[in-house]
Design a protein around this motif. Structure first.
Motif, mmCIF file in Angstrom:
data_model
loop_
_atom_site.group_PDB
_atom_site.id
_atom_site.type_symbol
_atom_site.label_atom_id
_atom_site.label_comp_id
_atom_site.label_asym_id
_atom_site.label_seq_id
_atom_site.Cartn_x
_atom_site.Cartn_y
_atom_site.Cartn_z
ATOM 1 N N ALA A 1 -33.378 14.100 25.091
ATOM 2 C CA ALA A 1 -33.899 15.064 25.881
ATOM 3 C C ALA A 1 -33.804 14.627 27.297
ATOM 4 N N PHE A 2 -33.944 13.231 27.698
ATOM 5 C CA PHE A 2 -33.740 12.943 29.087
ATOM 6 C C PHE A 2 -32.337 13.039 29.552
ATOM 7 N N ASP B 1 -36.697 27.250 30.972
ATOM 8 C CA ASP B 1 -37.789 26.679 30.274
ATOM 9 C C ASP B 1 -37.478 25.684 29.516
ATOM 10 N N VAL B 2 -38.425 24.928 29.133
ATOM 11 C CA VAL B 2 -38.172 23.828 28.236
ATOM 12 C C VAL B 2 -39.241 23.660 27.385
ATOM 13 N N LEU B 3 -38.925 23.743 26.022
ATOM 14 C CA LEU B 3 -39.978 23.672 24.833
ATOM 15 C C LEU B 3 -40.178 22.327 24.326
ATOM 16 N N GLU B 4 -41.278 21.479 24.513
ATOM 17 C CA GLU B 4 -41.422 20.315 24.245
ATOM 18 C C GLU B 4 -41.587 20.447 22.372
ATOM 19 N N GLN C 1 -42.711 22.513 19.802
ATOM 20 C CA GLN C 1 -43.183 23.916 20.347
ATOM 21 C C GLN C 1 -41.857 24.747 20.105
ATOM 22 N N VAL D 1 -36.341 18.989 21.328
ATOM 23 C CA VAL D 1 -36.617 19.433 22.571
ATOM 24 C C VAL D 1 -35.666 20.789 22.913
ATOM 25 N N PHE E 1 -33.968 23.412 25.390
ATOM 26 C CA PHE E 1 -33.759 23.984 26.693
ATOM 27 C C PHE E 1 -33.207 25.328 27.009
#
Lengths: 258, 258
Positions: free
Chosen positions: B40-41, B58-61, B64, B108, B110
């Motif tokens: 993810a990073f 938006d970013v969904l962790e 989520q 994750v 994006f």
């Protein structure tokens, strides 16, 4: 003659340890936050969700100590003052972070645009920068405005304050709005208590303000915000700049003017 | 009457599997890229360094599946088509990604702004959207323009192309420049070979273009760029949307107009 970024960084590397407001005018200055690689996603996501206080202008990957915005720079030595954080507690302040870096070689470093960048534009428009005129650091305050949390990171916004004569406040907004990568337009104008600031004369970071008759306190989102988040979130280890003591890049402010 | 985002997503969830250009006009549409937390990073840094093709909205962790931009949405079912990637290879296309998500619960996600968002603004200015008029998907092309690499991720930019009458090209630039979060102004106008596109009639994604006499090919950075990067970088696992089949949010495009 204006100092180049390289000249300013050399001066800092050889011992200058004061605030950098007014140094190398016209060049972009940056806040620093460095965290272990395991925390890098959380921090980058925090900046993505809070672009006003945390406009990222460069990211240095693990092992990297030279910013792409400043050839031949060394992020470990080219800032006048660093803060060392352990488990959210401030455990030290140093003027050279080389040793701390050696102990944490996987640090990822985030450079966040600083509002000192647009002070030059304000000055050129005839707006006095009171803290510069008084030879002081800019006053900065914790607010009660919550940032959007991200992963394990949360915290309230920190703001810088510049007293601006009432007749020039609109012009100050107009000028700084053109610089979204260095916090852009103010987040609040007047009425400090509405954002949780009880006493303007006692800032949480930097020096006490100089406020003249007819000045309005104008607040800009501040790159010290990640430091408040480090504290609030108990990040196991971090290195940041000391408030007001910034990293000076070689990027002209025009690069970030829209 | 215009469809709401919730209506469009319900229609997709219950079987619509075509391109979404022209659906729910006035609402922001988004590209999807989902990767394991360990990557993810790298992906977020890639988007930070390449904001023109990869404007994150938006970013969904991990865990989520509902976007903050679309209440009651489910990112696993509300896109008309998904692509499944293993080690950089396209290994499947599905209309429901629930199973793939169950096997990779730490994904994750994006959401990246899509240029379909500004097509409404072009139409309102009297600029025809040729692919919409022909009932086709927008043509998309791989270029030879390298993106800035980030960590383990690198790749070339993908662009979407809309043929615009020469007299309206400047207006199309002016309109789309106001939408930086959905790719903004074009990256290239005319001369496709200069960015490595040999044959306009054979796009790499989407449908062949409809080009009328006097049209100039205008290229916008495209949110399919991360898919090219996934391929080039051999990312171990990823789920993306199928090109042209987007996630429809509830956000009015005005939110992202500057």
């Amino acid at each position: 003659m204006r100092a180049t970024g390289a000249e300013a960084r050399a001066r800092i590397r050889s011992g200058f340890d004061g605030p950098t407001s007014g140094m190398a005018p016209g060049l972009v200055q940056a806040n620093l936050i460095s965290v272990p690689a395991d925390w890098a996603f959380d921090v980058l996501l925090f900046t993505q969700r809070n672009p006003k206080p945390c406009p990222v202008i460069d990211v240095l990957e693990p092992g990297q100590v030279e910013s792409a915005l400043a050839p031949y720079s060394d992020i470990r030595t080219d800032i006048p003052g660093y803060r060392i954080w352990n488990n959210g507690e401030l455990t030290g302040e140093v003027t050279d972070a080389t040793q701390a870096w050696a102990e944490h070689p996987d640090l990822v470093s985030f450079l966040i645009g600083c509002s000192f960048t647009f002070e030059n534009g304000l000055t050129e428009a005839g707006i006095s920068i009171r803290h510069q005129d008084a030879g002081r650091n800019v006053p900065m305050y914790r607010t009660t405005t919550a940032c959007a949390p991200a992963g394990r990171i949360s915290g309230d916004m920190v703001v810088s304050m510049r007293p601006i004569p009432a007749a020039q406040v609109a012009e100050a907004v107009r000028i700084t709005d053109r610089f979204p990568a260095v916090h852009g337009a103010p987040v609040h104008i007047g009425e400090p208590d509405q954002i949780g600031i009880a006493d303007l004369s006692s800032p949480d970071f930097g020096d006490a303000p100089v406020i003249e008759d007819g000045d309005i306190p104008v607040f800009w989102a501040c790159g010290v915000t990640p430091q408040a988040a480090i504290q609030a979130s108990g990040v196991p280890f971090a290195i940041t700049h000391s408030p007001g003591k910034m990293f000076i890049t070689d990027e002209p402010e025009d690069t970030y003017r829209r």
